[in-house]
Design a protein around this motif. Structure first.
Motif, PDB file in Angstrom:
ATOM      1  N   ARG A 177      -5.381  -7.147  12.243  1.00 27.33           N
ATOM      2  CA  ARG A 177      -4.707  -5.992  11.645  1.00 27.33           C
ATOM      3  C   ARG A 177      -3.186  -6.170  11.679  1.00 27.33           C
ATOM      4  O   ARG A 177      -2.495  -5.894  10.706  1.00 27.33           O
ATOM      5  CB  ARG A 177      -5.121  -4.726  12.387  1.00 27.33           C
ATOM      6  N   LYS A 192      -5.056  -2.731  21.123  1.00 24.43           N
ATOM      7  CA  LYS A 192      -3.798  -2.877  20.378  1.00 24.43           C
ATOM      8  C   LYS A 192      -2.700  -3.430  21.282  1.00 24.43           C
ATOM      9  O   LYS A 192      -1.946  -4.332  20.899  1.00 24.43           O
ATOM     10  CB  LYS A 192      -3.366  -1.530  19.793  1.00 24.43           C
ATOM     11  N   ASP A 222     -12.926  -2.059   6.744  1.00 25.01           N
ATOM     12  CA  ASP A 222     -11.881  -1.315   7.457  1.00 25.01           C
ATOM     13  C   ASP A 222     -10.500  -1.867   7.132  1.00 25.01           C
ATOM     14  O   ASP A 222      -9.568  -1.106   6.805  1.00 25.01           O
ATOM     15  CB  ASP A 222     -12.097  -1.402   8.976  1.00 25.01           C
ATOM     16  N   LEU A 223     -10.348  -3.173   7.242  1.00 28.13           N
ATOM     17  CA  LEU A 223      -9.035  -3.782   7.046  1.00 28.13           C
ATOM     18  C   LEU A 223      -8.554  -3.634   5.611  1.00 28.13           C
ATOM     19  O   LEU A 223      -7.366  -3.370   5.362  1.00 28.13           O
ATOM     20  CB  LEU A 223      -9.087  -5.257   7.446  1.00 28.13           C
ATOM     21  N   ALA A 278      -0.541  -6.514   8.565  1.00 31.10           N
ATOM     22  CA  ALA A 278       0.612  -5.616   8.465  1.00 31.10           C
ATOM     23  C   ALA A 278       1.916  -6.383   8.286  1.00 31.10           C
ATOM     24  O   ALA A 278       2.862  -5.899   7.668  1.00 31.10           O
ATOM     25  CB  ALA A 278       0.689  -4.723   9.698  1.00 31.10           C
ATOM     26  N   GLY A 333      -9.551  -1.253   3.597  1.00 31.72           N
ATOM     27  CA  GLY A 333      -9.334   0.172   3.363  1.00 31.72           C
ATOM     28  C   GLY A 333      -7.998   0.649   3.878  1.00 31.72           C
ATOM     29  O   GLY A 333      -7.389   1.566   3.312  1.00 31.72           O
ATOM     30  N   GLU A 334      -7.516   0.042   4.965  1.00 35.92           N
ATOM     31  CA  GLU A 334      -6.230   0.438   5.540  1.00 35.92           C
ATOM     32  C   GLU A 334      -5.056  -0.039   4.697  1.00 35.92           C
ATOM     33  O   GLU A 334      -4.017   0.617   4.647  1.00 35.92           O
ATOM     34  CB  GLU A 334      -6.119  -0.132   6.958  1.00 35.92           C
ATOM     35  N   ARG A 335      -5.218  -1.186   4.054  1.00 37.00           N
ATOM     36  CA  ARG A 335      -4.142  -1.739   3.216  1.00 37.00           C
ATOM     37  C   ARG A 335      -4.762  -2.289   1.943  1.00 37.00           C
ATOM     38  O   ARG A 335      -5.406  -3.337   1.950  1.00 37.00           O
ATOM     39  CB  ARG A 335      -3.379  -2.840   3.962  1.00 37.00           C
ATOM     40  N   SER A 336      -4.548  -1.598   0.849  1.00 36.85           N
ATOM     41  CA  SER A 336      -5.198  -1.976  -0.403  1.00 36.85           C
ATOM     42  C   SER A 336      -4.782  -3.360  -0.875  1.00 36.85           C
ATOM     43  O   SER A 336      -5.541  -4.028  -1.596  1.00 36.85           O
ATOM     44  CB  SER A 336      -4.886  -0.941  -1.487  1.00 36.85           C
ATOM     45  N   GLU A 359      -7.458  -6.206  16.336  1.00 40.48           N
ATOM     46  CA  GLU A 359      -6.086  -5.721  16.331  1.00 40.48           C
ATOM     47  C   GLU A 359      -5.102  -6.824  15.948  1.00 40.48           C
ATOM     48  O   GLU A 359      -4.083  -6.573  15.305  1.00 40.48           O
ATOM     49  CB  GLU A 359      -5.725  -5.142  17.697  1.00 40.48           C
TER      50      GLU A 359
END
Length: 287
Positions: free
Chosen positions: A21, A229, A46-47, A25, A49-52, A18
């Motif tokens: 992540r 989180k 995962d990371l 962000a 995939g969440e933010r290209s 988290e």
């Protein structure tokens, strides 16, 4: 991207993931260190995939093995021009005593000696990134340590599930003492360090606490147990919040009612902090 480079250890689950992540962000460039390659590759997917546009890389090392720490530090040097934030999050709670590859108690090696060596090996990058920050994930359990011997704190011993709680607490006290010594020794280089307790977090670590899974399954239904989180929120504050610029040597707790607890006297012993630091240098081979 804002050209801030961050390293996070233990980022394949829980607070570490988290934190990674949250840094991504915020536009940070993140490099994470993990012990298990397969889990690391899944986290990386995962990371990304969440933010290209995420700039995130993975490195594999077992922090309980000093040779692994030296190797991964060299790899990090090859990829980073500097380091703005180092989050020492990786940790374990072994239910039974085990000896590390270098002959130390494995829990102490993973939670303290490995991160201690990694931090030292990255100090030149932290100097280049100054003002830079070190964030240490500690625990309120450090308050329970009555006595610690600077000469023998890493010696292997014998303990079971109950005794493991005391060794875990010792490792977290070592984290806190190291943080405070960094604050004194490296202030002139523009490096600050702070430790924090994320509170009771429902993460993979509870699997290794006696009856942890069963107790936390019940407790997570109450406000007493936080999500990963939520547990990462203070790590991200210490890493990103401008109000922490120049603040160093602190221990911050998110545990409700912690301010009512008696002070942990070991935290206010500069002589002990220095002795632990110097002994740790000897053990990891940098003196």
């Amino acid at each position: 991207m804002d050209d801030k480079y961050c390293v996070v250890t233990g980022a394949t689950s829980g607070i570490g993931k988290e934190t990674a992540r949250g840094l991504i962000a915020a536009g940070r460039r993140v490099l994470f260190v993990c012990r298990d390659r397969a889990r690391g590759e899944a986290t990386l997917a995962d990371l990304r995939g969440e933010r290209s546009q995420a700039d995130v890389q993975m490195f594999v090392a077992d922090l309980s093995v000093l040779a692994d720490v030296r190797r991964v530090a060299g790899e990090i040097h090859q990829h980073l021009p500097r380091l703005d934030v180092l989050v020492n999050n990786a940790g374990t709670h072994d239910l039974r005593a085990a000896v590390s590859a270098d002959g130390f108690d494995r829990m102490i090696a993973t939670n303290h000696l490995g991160p201690f060596l990694l931090t030292h090996l990255l100090v030149d990058l932290l100097e280049r990134g100054a003002p830079s920050r070190i964030v240490m994930v500690a625990s309120e359990s450090h308050r329970s340590v009555v006595r610690i011997d600077p000469r023998t704190f890493a010696d292997p011993g014998t303990y079971g599930p109950i005794g493991s709680l005391a060794v875990y607490a010792r490792s977290k006290l070592l984290n806190v003492l190291t943080t405070q010594e960094i604050a004194r020794r490296w202030a002139a280089q523009g490096i600050s360090a702070n430790a924090f307790c994320p509170g009771l977090v429902s993460s993979g670590l509870v699997r290794n606490i006696p009856m942890g899974t069963a107790l936390f399954s019940l407790a997570r239904l109450t406000p007493a147990v936080r999500s990963p989180k939520q547990g990462s929120e203070h790590a991200l504050r210490l890493a990103n919040d401008p109000s922490f610029t120049g603040r160093s040597g602190g221990f911050y707790s998110t545990t409700a009612g912690a301010v009512l607890l008696p002070p942990a006297l070991h935290r206010f012993r500069p002589g002990l902090q220095r002795e632990v630091w110097e002994r740790s240098e000897e053990l990891v081979g940098i003196r």
